[in-house]
Design a protein around this motif. Structure first.
Motif, PDB file in Angstrom:
ATOM      1  N   MET D   1       0.834  -1.198   0.000  1.00  0.00           N
ATOM      2  CA  MET D   1       0.000   0.000   0.000  1.00  0.00           C
ATOM      3  C   MET D   1       0.873   1.254   0.000  1.00  0.00           C
ATOM      4  SD  MET D   1      -1.421   0.093   3.889  1.00  0.00           S
ATOM      5  CE  MET D   1      -1.832   1.804   3.953  1.00  0.00           C
ATOM      6  N   SER D   4       1.541   4.471  -4.869  1.00  0.00           N
ATOM      7  CA  SER D   4       0.663   4.089  -5.963  1.00  0.00           C
ATOM      8  C   SER D   4       1.116   4.811  -7.215  1.00  0.00           C
ATOM      9  CB  SER D   4      -0.795   4.424  -5.638  1.00  0.00           C
ATOM     10  OG  SER D   4      -0.939   5.824  -5.537  1.00  0.00           O
ATOM     11  N   GLY D   5       0.463   4.484  -8.301  1.00  0.00           N
ATOM     12  CA  GLY D   5       0.784   5.152  -9.548  1.00  0.00           C
ATOM     13  C   GLY D   5       2.077   4.652 -10.150  1.00  0.00           C
ATOM     14  N   PRO D   6       2.573   5.364 -11.157  1.00  0.00           N
ATOM     15  CA  PRO D   6       3.775   4.930 -11.865  1.00  0.00           C
ATOM     16  C   PRO D   6       4.944   4.637 -10.935  1.00  0.00           C
ATOM     17  CG  PRO D   6       2.769   6.769 -13.008  1.00  0.00           C
ATOM     18  CD  PRO D   6       1.968   6.572 -11.741  1.00  0.00           C
ATOM     19  N   ALA D   8       4.897   3.244  -8.043  1.00  0.00           N
ATOM     20  CA  ALA D   8       4.763   1.894  -7.509  1.00  0.00           C
ATOM     21  C   ALA D   8       5.094   0.859  -8.573  1.00  0.00           C
ATOM     22  CB  ALA D   8       3.342   1.680  -6.982  1.00  0.00           C
ATOM     23  N   PHE D   9       4.663   1.146  -9.812  1.00  0.00           N
ATOM     24  CA  PHE D   9       4.985   0.232 -10.909  1.00  0.00           C
ATOM     25  C   PHE D   9       6.491   0.145 -11.083  1.00  0.00           C
ATOM     26  CE2 PHE D   9       5.465  -0.414 -15.609  1.00  0.00           C
ATOM     27  CZ  PHE D   9       5.091  -1.730 -15.605  1.00  0.00           C
ATOM     28  N   SER D  12       8.084  -1.907  -8.417  1.00  0.00           N
ATOM     29  CA  SER D  12       7.884  -3.336  -8.648  1.00  0.00           C
ATOM     30  C   SER D  12       8.818  -3.850  -9.738  1.00  0.00           C
ATOM     31  CB  SER D  12       6.427  -3.576  -9.036  1.00  0.00           C
ATOM     32  OG  SER D  12       6.238  -4.905  -9.410  1.00  0.00           O
ATOM     33  N   MET D  13       8.954  -3.061 -10.801  1.00  0.00           N
ATOM     34  CA  MET D  13       9.819  -3.484 -11.909  1.00  0.00           C
ATOM     35  C   MET D  13      11.285  -3.493 -11.486  1.00  0.00           C
ATOM     36  SD  MET D  13       7.908  -4.300 -14.381  1.00  0.00           S
ATOM     37  CE  MET D  13       6.798  -4.856 -13.111  1.00  0.00           C
ATOM     38  N   ASN D 153       6.377  -2.639  -0.760  1.00  0.00           N
ATOM     39  CA  ASN D 153       7.152  -2.840  -1.980  1.00  0.00           C
ATOM     40  C   ASN D 153       8.462  -2.077  -1.947  1.00  0.00           C
ATOM     41  OD1 ASN D 153       5.164  -4.461  -2.898  1.00  0.00           O
ATOM     42  ND2 ASN D 153       4.165  -2.876  -4.137  1.00  0.00           N
ATOM     43  N   PHE D 273       3.761  -2.467 -23.238  1.00  0.00           N
ATOM     44  CA  PHE D 273       3.236  -1.155 -23.632  1.00  0.00           C
ATOM     45  C   PHE D 273       2.927  -1.094 -25.124  1.00  0.00           C
ATOM     46  CE2 PHE D 273       5.396  -0.627 -19.675  1.00  0.00           C
ATOM     47  CZ  PHE D 273       4.596   0.252 -18.982  1.00  0.00           C
TER      48      PHE D 273
END
Lengths: 234, 445, 298, 321
Positions: D1, D4-6, D8-9, D12-13, D153, D273
């Motif tokens: 939590m 968020s948004g890019p 967080a992506f 993760s990547m 994360n 993408f």
């Protein structure tokens, strides 16, 4: 004009220059030996002549034509054949199949090509269905030469034909080489076994550090005290 | 994660349901809020924190009434072992979306954004990270296999407080996920089917069986539920034989199943492996000697079209009941046939229902956000409302201020407090090479 | 219960399926000196070409099989000409990575063309004919055989024999063996090694294409990963027989095929472990005889 | 939590990229440094992941109630920090590596490749069929204490980067040491190394075990990233992915391994993408095109730049077998 003329040949592996400008002639009826100490570049020179190693500088002409950068297969087709020092037969192929591969360029070589070789080396005919790898070293050497003769070359390049053979076999091999030479095939060979080679040769070259040192008839070289001392082990 | 530790989750859910119903009648929102609040203290903050991305959506839906777009994610196995399921999910959801977007819900349209799960958790988590965090979807649907679904739920949707509607993940374990109410399913847990299948086998007077089971979450979950119930009914499972999908031959498994003590063989495998197995079983003469049963995964066009009827005639099994006789299903099947020129599978029906419920929930909530959908989806599916089966009906009832009860193509889709629809199952028999439904299974529970 | 002899028969059928793939892989391995990881995709493609011929165009199965033989063979030539000629002097590891890329590429093409749903050849079902019912002690020697089984074994053996004749009787075949023996000597002898390589790719592809057809006949279903799923077993057969030796590959294919099936008789070993069993045999043989059973001989 | 948004992506990547980088360094020690042709990366990755999953479950409730720092997990009433779960994953991977190494490391290069691939498949079958231990096909939950943190994360990313840093430092130190040079000698010519009196089997075993332990560590991190693991994560394709990272980055270079992992991430995730630019594309066609592209890029890279970005040119372009 000689059959083979190499002029100022320069070559090597990777970045390392090994041959620094060597010149060699072979006339059409000659047996010529190249001798010299280990690392002199004898084998490299042979491979350069046969386009297995790139020629960096200088020219090689064969029958008057520039063949410096010809493909090995074209050289074989045009009458120059080469027998490597080691691993010179296909071990899992039979004797006959080995000879057939020697004549690969001809498509399917005619019977008389086989017969000519069986005449030189009767043992090969006896063992024609035997796997090459299972034969003795001397027999393998004969097969290797036989394989190269399938194309009936004008010039045969032999890289240490006596390497690894028992002494009594060495004479056999050289006798065969003379026999082949009498059959109108010029021979250029590299030999460790310098004394013996010069005895059988019309002419000889002494190579050291990738350069020509001496050049003369076999007899003269054999009797030259300097050559004898330096390269023939006294 | 299995905090409940309740050995009898099914029974307990049965017990708890009436209570939920009672309370829900009073005010479902309160119950659900309670559910969510039960997770951690940050309930109030959740809404705010979550809305960083969805504020924009809310704004546009509130103001426009015409042009809002609600982004919904679909994690779908476009590649990998379960790739055949991806198209079914796409077809079912697209069919629902065409209806939803024709009508528009809460003044907007749903935009489905897909990503490939590759049938693995590593890729599935990446895919859903992209959908949730990069695309900013508020609701995530999919993926297929339960293992990947749990990874995504645990790592992405639950922590991000994203409503997660699973379409094909039937593993019983998902019921017990500590999900704060964010994980829902449009397909029933296999716990129910396992019971139904056990009942059918038992009713056929087969008291000992060999099980051939695809060794993944689906197969194992269903086999466990089957085994438990089958033993309760006084029968024995002689052997349980795992079979990995995608092998070129299953003769070894079949040889193992060929057990003198067994009277029947139960296949819990996918159509792909089943086609190979049944071919070999026929060649080996196995179904001469055994009664053959199968789970719902058999029931497919592939098997009907590709398997010679002589090999499967007389085979029996269970299927989650798309109420084939019902008008809802008939309409769905007809539209599906028109659109894609083929019969729908039960999976397409689940995908269809997931999106229909989503559409109605958005309309009911009047806005699009994760929490709003999670709450509203219970409301529109609960039994107390007027039964509706299309967006148009649902909208008119909702706009008139009435509660609705969505009747789905796959069944009544009444979600229990774990977010699971209860399954009802028909038993089938293969007659002349086609799966003929024989009526509902009474599991006696 | 399992019929013991039946397991051996099943093993022979499975061995026949991987036989053609193994010979093709072994030829490439021996002559090109690298492991072709796209070989599984050759099998898959062979299966799908058979499908296209038999189901899509409604041709007889043997014509469809011939199509698979020719098409995948032609693909081999194409791959060699476009891709591999640049890599004649590359190291085995480069070639290995290259073929992994090729495998991913081909599988994607297969998916794009035929989709992810499994396809079915829809060959007529047939109950196996019972032979030799009976038992000696605990060994039950009853077997059932279908005509598909026989066709698979027969076709595999015919093609294996054909390959043998090609390798021993024709100039090109002997040249292939020569090149496998000693690549540089082959060049010295004037053998056109480039052409030999292309022919090897063609033969390897054609055999794998036919192997794919047999695989499709046996499993009944086709899917894009079908070849990849058995390529490890094919590798095991090739290594077991001795890399580069097609005759070794023949022995290896049958040993792996039979051992896999018979392994289910070992108590406590689940049927799912029979693939593992193939590898364990392979490793055991490698430790005992590192050159493989054929000892690197042809 | 929280995130968020890019961002967080991206987190993760980066985490996944970090995990691939760790795997690539592990493989680089085996292949780039020592010339061991190991195709069982996925197996050790999986062993690490399952070990971490099992360890994490032993205690049930985590040690939060003890008020200990968040990196602690409770095992049989005894709180241990997450690094210990990671270390245990490494140890188990190491033990399995020894067992696998004994029969296979004496084999010649390409035999080792296939043998290790076979063993990897065997290990995957064990994950799949020994349900009492691994949960079988259903998979295994991971009691990940990180999920209760505010920045789950981000914390995992930090842990991953720290581990990557340590692994990189160890690998680089190893390369510079006499030990590293001995391994290179084996890579370049095993017979010569043997003639120089090196115990090549022992050295190869050391490289194999250390590389495998690093892969096990990556597995433990993967378990923490996924929170739930199934055997279907550890299929041979993933081994190939790690090879791609090592080859593209450049065999023999640890920095290259990291860059290669970055390239791999772009290769694997970038095409996601694709559908943004080609809106009409159906999901399955996009997936197929993605793999088409991966295959194509791979072929182009080894054709036009076989030594990779930072590779030892000699290793990849000259035949040293």
């Amino acid at each position: 004009m000689a059959l083979l003329e190499a002029r100022d040949v320069v070559s090597g592996y990777g970045d390392v220059e090994i041959i620094h400008g060597v010149s060699i002639d072979v006339a059409s009826d000659e047996i010529v030996s190249i001798i010299g100490p280990n690392g002199a570049g004898k084998s490299t020179l042979m491979k350069t002549l046969f386009s297995l190693v790139d020629c960096w500088d200088g020219t090689v002409t064969f029958r008057g034509e520039d063949v410096t950068h010809d493909q090995t297969s074209d050289l074989s087709r045009n009458g120059m054949c080469y027998v490597p020092q080691t691993d010179n037969v296909f071990p899992t192929l039979s004797v006959e199949e080995n000879l057939r591969m020697g004549g690969y360029i001809l498509g399917d070589p005619p019977k008389e090509n086989y017969e000519r070789i069986y005449n030189h080396f009767p043992i090969l005919e006896e063992r024609k269905s035997q796997q090459a790898g299972s034969m003795s070293g001397g027999q393998q050497q004969m097969l290797a030469i036989g394989r190269a003769l399938m194309l009936d070359p004008e010039l045969l390049l032999l890289d240490e034909p006596s390497a690894g053979l028992a002494p009594d076999l060495v004479d056999d091999v050289f006798e065969k080489i003379i026999e082949i030479n009498e059959d109108d095939t010029a021979i250029l060979m590299v030999e460790q076994n310098a004394r013996k080679a010069l005895k059988f040769s019309d002419r000889g070259y002494v190579l050291e550090m990738g350069e020509n040192r001496f050049e003369d008839t076999g007899e003269v070289l054999l009797n030259d005290s300097k050559v004898g001392e330096l390269y023939l082990g006294g | 994660m299995m905090t409940d530790n309740d050995p009898n989750a099914d029974d307990s859910s049965m017990n708890r349901r009436p209570i939920l119903k009672t309370v829900a009648a009073g005010g479902a929102t309160a119950v659900l809020a309670g559910c969510i609040g039960g997770g951690d203290g940050g309930d109030g903050g959740n809404g705010d924190g979550n809305d960083g991305s969805s504020d924009g959506d809310d704004g546009s839906s509130d103001s426009g009434g015409g042009g809002a777009t609600y982004d919904v994610g679909l994690v779908n196995p476009y590649s990998g072992d379960l790739a055949p399921f991806a198209d079914r999910n796409d077809r079912g959801s697209d069919l629902a979306l065409s209806e939803i977007n024709n009508e528009s819900v809460a003044g907007g349209k749903i935009n489905k954004i897909t990503a490939d799960s590759e049938t693995t958790s590593n890729a599935g988590v990446s895919a859903s990270q992209k959908l949730v965090n990069q695309e900013g979807v508020d609701v995530l649907t999919g993926p297929c296999s339960s293992g990947v679904a749990v990874s995504i739920a645990e790592s992405v949707t639950i922590p991000n407080e994203i409503t997660h509607i699973m379409i094909n993940s039937t593993a019983p374990g998902i019921t017990d996920l500590e999900d704060n109410g964010y994980v829902l399913r449009s397909c029933p847990s296999d716990a129910f089917q396992g019971q139904a299948l056990a009942q059918v086998v038992s009713d056929n007077d087969i008291s000992s069986v060999s099980l051939i089971v695809v060794n993944n979450d689906y197969g194992q979950g269903l086999a466990d539920a089957f085994q438990k119930r089958y033993k309760e009914l006084g029968n024995t499972v002689e052997t349980t034989i795992p079979a990995e999908q995608g092998r070129s031959s299953y003769s070894a498994q079949l040889n193992e199943a060929d057990n003198p003590n067994s009277e029947g063989i139960v296949f819990i495998v996918y159509p792909q492996s089943f086609q190979t197995m049944i071919r070999e079983a026929y060649q080996m003469g196995i179904q001469e000697n055994y009664e053959i049963f199968g789970a719902e995964s058999m029931v497919s066009d592939e098997v009907e079209q590709n398997v010679d009827p002589v090999a499967i005639n007389g085979m029996k099994g269970t299927n989650p009941s798309p109420p084939i006789e019902s008008e809802v299903y008939q309409t769905f099947a007809e539209e599906f046939q028109n659109e894609y020129d083929r019969q729908p599978t039960v999976w397409a029906a689940y995908a269809y229902d997931a999106y229909m419920m989503l559409g109605l929930a958005i309309h009911s909530a009047g806005e699009y956000s994760s929490d709003a959908v999670a709450n509203a989806i219970y409301e529109i599916s609960r039994p107390e409302g007027t039964e509706v089966s299309s967006i148009a009906e649902g909208k008119s009832e909702l706009d008139a201020g009435n509660a609705i009860n969505y009747q789905g193509a796959s069944g009544n889709v009444n979600l229990d407090e774990n977010g699971d629809p209860s399954g009802s199952y028909q038993h089938w028999e293969v007659i002349d090479g086609t799966f003929e439904m024989q009526g509902f299974v009474d599991t006696g529970q | 219960m399992a019929l013991e002899l039946q397991l051996v028969v099943n093993g022979i059928v499975f061995g026949s399926i991987i036989l053609l793939a193994s010979i093709g892989l072994s030829l490439l391995y021996g002559i090109g000196d690298f492991a072709n990881f796209a070989h599984g995709e050759f099998l898959t493609l062979g299966a799908f070409i058979t499908f296209a011929g038999y189901v899509t165009f409604g041709l007889p199965i043997y014509v469809a099989g011939l199509m698979a033989f020719l098409f995948v063979g032609a693909l081999g030539v194409l791959i060699d000409r476009i891709l591999m000629t640049r890599h004649r002097d590359s190291t085995p590891i480069i070639l290995l990575i290259l073929t992994i890329g090729l495998a991913l590429f081909l599988r994607a093409v297969i998916r794009l063309q035929w989709g992810d749903n499994q396809r079915t050849l829809g060959m007529p079902l047939e109950r196996g004919t019972e032979l030799l019912q009976g038992s000696v002690g605990w060994i039950d020697y009853g077997i059932r055989i279908t005509s598909t089984d026989i066709a698979i074994v027969f076709l595999a053996l015919v093609l294996a024999t054909g390959t043998h004749l090609f390798l021993t009787r024709t100039r090109m075949g002997i040249a292939m063996r020569a090149m496998s023996d000693n690549k540089s000597l082959a060049k010295v002898a004037g053998i056109d090694t480039d052409t030999v390589m292309t022919v090897t790719w063609a033969l390897s592809g054609a055999l794998a294409g036919t192997g794919g057809m047999l695989l499709a006949m046996q499993t009944g279903v086709l899917f894009p990963r079908m070849g990849f799923n058995i390529v490890l077993v094919v590798f095991a057969a090739v290594i077991l027989g001795g890399i580069g030796s097609p005759y070794g590959a023949m022995i290896g294919a049958y040993i792996i095929g039979i051992a896999q099936e018979v392994s289910v008789m070992i108590p406590g070993i689940s049927a799912e472990y029979r693939y593992a069993f193939a590898f364990l045999i392979m490793i055991a043989v490698l430790l005992y005889k590192p050159q493989g059973l054929a000892g690197g001989r042809w | 939590m929280a995130l968020s948004g890019p961002a967080a992506f991206l987190v993760s990547m980066l985490t996944l990229g970090g995990i691939y980088a760790i795997l690539a360094i592990g493989l680089n020690i085996q292949w780039g440094q020592t010339g061991l042709f190991n195709i069982s990366v996925a197996a050790f990755w999986g062993i690490g992941a399952y070990t971490a999953a099992l360890v994490s479950k032993v205690g049930g409730e985590t040690a939060f109630s003890w008020g200990l720092p968040f990196l602690w997990v409770d095992v049989v009433g005894f709180p241990i920090p997450i690094p210990v779960a990671v270390i245990l994953a490494a140890i188990v991977s190491g033990v399995v590596a020894v067992l696998i190494g004994i029969p296979t490391l004496r084999l010649r290069t390409d035999y080792l490749a296939i043998a290790s691939l076979g063993l990897a498949e065997t290990i995957r079958l064990i994950f799949l069929n020994e349900g009492w231990l691994t949960g079988g096909g259903t998979g295994s939950t991971v009691s990940n204490p990180l999920v209760d943190l505010q920045y789950t994360n981000l914390t995992l990313l930090v842990i991953t980067l720290v581990v990557l840093g340590i692994v990189y430092w160890l690998a680089e130190t190893g390369v510079q040491s006499p030990w590293g040079r001995a391994l290179e000698a084996i890579r370049d010519d095993e017979e010569v190394a043997q003639a120089l009196g090196k115990n090549t089997f022992s050295l190869k075993m050391q490289a194999f075990v250390i590389g495998s332990m690093i892969m096990g560590v990556a597995g433990a991190l993967t378990a923490l990233r996924l929170n739930y693991i199934t055997p279907f994560e550890f299929i041979p394709e993933f081994t190939f992915y790690v090879w791609i990272a090592v080859i593209v980055g450049g065999s023999g270079s640890n920095r290259g391994a990291i860059i290669g992992a970055g390239f791999l991430m772009v290769l694997l995730e970038g095409p996601r993408f694709l559908s943004d630019f080609l809106p009409g594309l159906s999901g399955s066609v996009a997936a197929d095109l993605r793999f088409l592209l991966i295959g194509l890029v791979l072929m182009l890279v080894v054709t036009y730049r076989p030594q990779g970005f930072l590779g030892d040119k000699q290793l990849m372009t000259e035949d040293n077998t």
